[in-house]
Write a protein that holds these residues in place. Structure first.
Motif, short mmCIF file in Angstrom:
data_model
loop_
_atom_site.label_atom_id
_atom_site.label_comp_id
_atom_site.label_asym_id
_atom_site.label_seq_id
_atom_site.Cartn_x
_atom_site.Cartn_y
_atom_site.Cartn_z
N GLN A 1 0.84 -1.20 0.00
CA GLN A 1 0.00 0.00 0.00
C GLN A 1 0.87 1.24 0.00
O GLN A 1 2.06 1.18 0.28
N LEU A 2 0.24 2.36 -0.35
CA LEU A 2 0.92 3.64 -0.38
C LEU A 2 0.16 4.61 0.51
O LEU A 2 -1.07 4.67 0.47
N GLN A 3 0.90 5.37 1.30
CA GLN A 3 0.30 6.40 2.15
C GLN A 3 0.88 7.75 1.75
O GLN A 3 2.06 7.88 1.46
N LEU A 4 0.01 8.77 1.76
CA LEU A 4 0.42 10.14 1.50
C LEU A 4 0.19 10.95 2.78
O LEU A 4 -0.93 11.04 3.26
N LEU A 5 1.26 11.51 3.29
CA LEU A 5 1.17 12.27 4.54
C LEU A 5 1.43 13.74 4.25
O LEU A 5 2.54 14.10 3.85
N GLU A 6 0.40 14.56 4.45
CA GLU A 6 0.51 15.99 4.18
C GLU A 6 0.81 16.76 5.45
O GLU A 6 0.45 16.33 6.55
N SER A 7 1.42 17.90 5.28
CA SER A 7 1.66 18.81 6.40
C SER A 7 1.81 20.22 5.87
O SER A 7 2.03 20.41 4.67
N GLY A 8 1.70 21.19 6.78
CA GLY A 8 1.96 22.58 6.41
C GLY A 8 0.75 23.48 6.41
O GLY A 8 0.89 24.71 6.31
N GLY A 9 -0.46 22.93 6.50
CA GLY A 9 -1.63 23.77 6.54
C GLY A 9 -1.67 24.62 7.80
O GLY A 9 -1.20 24.21 8.86
N ASP A 10 -2.24 25.82 7.68
CA ASP A 10 -2.26 26.73 8.83
C ASP A 10 -3.20 27.88 8.55
O ASP A 10 -3.79 27.98 7.46
N LEU A 11 -3.34 28.75 9.52
CA LEU A 11 -4.06 30.01 9.38
C LEU A 11 -3.03 31.08 9.03
O LEU A 11 -2.02 31.23 9.74
N VAL A 12 -3.27 31.84 7.97
CA VAL A 12 -2.33 32.85 7.53
C VAL A 12 -3.11 34.09 7.08
O VAL A 12 -4.25 33.98 6.62
N GLN A 13 -2.49 35.23 7.22
CA GLN A 13 -3.13 36.48 6.81
C GLN A 13 -3.05 36.64 5.29
O GLN A 13 -2.13 36.11 4.64
N PRO A 14 -3.97 37.39 4.71
CA PRO A 14 -3.88 37.68 3.27
C PRO A 14 -2.53 38.29 2.92
O PRO A 14 -2.01 39.14 3.65
N GLY A 15 -1.98 37.82 1.80
CA GLY A 15 -0.66 38.26 1.39
C GLY A 15 0.46 37.41 1.92
O GLY A 15 1.62 37.56 1.49
N GLY A 16 0.15 36.53 2.83
CA GLY A 16 1.16 35.67 3.44
C GLY A 16 1.52 34.47 2.58
O GLY A 16 1.02 34.31 1.46
N SER A 17 2.39 33.63 3.13
CA SER A 17 2.88 32.45 2.42
C SER A 17 2.77 31.21 3.29
O SER A 17 2.82 31.30 4.52
N ARG B 1 3.90 26.74 2.91
CA ARG B 1 4.48 25.67 2.12
C ARG B 1 3.90 24.35 2.58
O ARG B 1 4.08 23.97 3.74
N LEU B 2 3.20 23.68 1.69
CA LEU B 2 2.64 22.38 1.98
C LEU B 2 3.61 21.29 1.54
O LEU B 2 4.28 21.43 0.51
N SER B 3 3.66 20.22 2.31
CA SER B 3 4.49 19.07 1.98
C SER B 3 3.65 17.82 1.93
O SER B 3 2.66 17.70 2.67
N CYS B 4 4.04 16.89 1.08
CA CYS B 4 3.36 15.60 0.99
C CYS B 4 4.42 14.53 0.73
O CYS B 4 5.09 14.57 -0.30
N ALA B 5 4.54 13.61 1.66
CA ALA B 5 5.51 12.53 1.52
C ALA B 5 4.78 11.21 1.29
O ALA B 5 3.86 10.86 2.04
N ALA B 6 5.21 10.48 0.27
CA ALA B 6 4.64 9.18 -0.03
C ALA B 6 5.50 8.10 0.61
O ALA B 6 6.73 8.16 0.55
N SER B 7 4.84 7.12 1.21
CA SER B 7 5.57 6.02 1.84
C SER B 7 4.85 4.72 1.57
O SER B 7 3.66 4.70 1.25
N GLY B 8 5.57 3.62 1.71
CA GLY B 8 4.99 2.31 1.47
C GLY B 8 5.79 1.54 0.44
O GLY B 8 6.90 1.92 0.07
N SER B 9 5.20 0.49 -0.06
CA SER B 9 5.88 -0.37 -1.04
C SER B 9 5.62 0.17 -2.44
O SER B 9 4.81 -0.35 -3.19
#
Length: 118
Positions: free
Chosen positions: A1-17, A19-27
């Protein structure tokens, strides 16, 4: 199986930045195209950006010039750099991958919340 693990979501003000990450793991036999989709409340899930294994990219018109998708094939990881964020970018962002474990299939992450608000 394959798993996708996301991170980086947050509350940010308009104009801000963010960075989302997604790492795939498994066979994983091979990891082909990867992408980010998003779904805002009451709306359909939509493509944000897509990147092929060779690095060819496609962006939604709404994010062109503000978002950048990139990947590291050795790390089975894809990123979404989001700049000049707007309130209309608020959504749950999902990682997407086309991969071969035993057969070619589509995989989704669990989603990460991005909220753009003052």
């Amino acid at each position: 199986q394959l798993q996708l693990l996301e991170s980086g979501g947050d509350l940010v003000q308009p104009g801000g930045s963010l960075r989302l990450s997604c790492a795939a793991s498994g066979s994983i036999f091979s990891l082909n195209a990867m992408a980010w989709y998003r779904q805002a409340p009451g709306k359909q899930r939509e493509l944000v950006a897509r990147i092929s294994r060779l690095g060819n990219t496609v962006y939604a018109d709404a994010v062109k010039g503000r978002f950048t998708i990139s990947r590291d094939n050795a790390k089975n990881t894809v990123w979404l750099q989001m700049n000049s964020l707007k309130p209309e970018d608020t959504a749950v962002y999902y990682c997407y991958a086309e991969a071969t474990v035993t057969i070619l299939a589509v995989y989704w992450g669990q989603g990460t919340q991005v909220t753009v608000s003052s």
